[in-house]
Scaffold this motif. Structure first.
Motif, mmCIF file in Angstrom:
data_model
loop_
_atom_site.group_PDB
_atom_site.id
_atom_site.type_symbol
_atom_site.label_atom_id
_atom_site.label_comp_id
_atom_site.label_asym_id
_atom_site.label_seq_id
_atom_site.Cartn_x
_atom_site.Cartn_y
_atom_site.Cartn_z
ATOM 1 N N LEU A 1 9.629 3.695 -5.455
ATOM 2 C CA LEU A 1 9.020 3.494 -6.770
ATOM 3 C C LEU A 1 8.330 4.756 -7.245
ATOM 4 C CD1 LEU A 1 7.208 0.038 -6.637
ATOM 5 C CD2 LEU A 1 9.288 0.629 -7.855
ATOM 6 N N LEU B 1 4.514 0.036 -10.181
ATOM 7 C CA LEU B 1 4.428 -1.265 -9.517
ATOM 8 C C LEU B 1 3.755 -2.309 -10.408
ATOM 9 C CD1 LEU B 1 4.949 -3.083 -7.107
ATOM 10 C CD2 LEU B 1 2.831 -2.221 -6.085
ATOM 11 N N ILE C 1 9.939 -3.456 -2.310
ATOM 12 C CA ILE C 1 8.492 -3.419 -2.461
ATOM 13 C C ILE C 1 7.863 -3.771 -1.119
ATOM 14 C CG2 ILE C 1 6.515 -4.349 -3.735
ATOM 15 C CD1 ILE C 1 8.666 -2.934 -5.492
#
Length: 109
Positions: free
Chosen positions: A3, A8, A40
């Motif tokens: 990411l 996020l 994640i």
């Protein structure tokens, strides 16, 4: 795929905008809608959920998960909807600017 810094929160807001989810469900939803490209980490997810709830952009209620366990379900608040819309617009603008820069050739400068 890793990411980018600061994305996020936006991804969590988008995931819960699609319907209430428990914490692990948020993680799975992001993976699902990214075509399994984004992974994640739980160690990043739960502090982000806490932070977003503290900011008032998501709210939670206790419920029962699919496997009959007690779970906290998160949903988007009105403030969260506004933030999601604003952050999405900002992200799309930034992505367009960066894409334009990357398309630049020596002849166009």
């Amino acid at each position: 795929m890793e990411l980018l810094q600061g994305t996020l929160d936006l991804l969590i807001l988008k995931a819960v905008s699609l319907g209430p989810l428990h914490g692990y469900g948020v993680l799975l939803r992001i993976q699902q809608i990214s075509g399994e490209e984004l992974i994640i980490q739980q160690g990043s997810l739960y502090p982000a959920l806490y932070r977003l709830e503290h900011q008032g952009v998501i709210a939670s209620d206790w419920g029962e998960s699919e496997n009959k366990r007690r779970a906290k379900y998160y949903r988007l608040t009105a403030a969260g909807r506004k933030r999601l819309d604003a952050e999405t617009e900002k992200w799309n603008r930034m992505a367009g600017v960066i894409a334009g820069i990357l398309r630049t050739t020596p002849e166009s400068v």
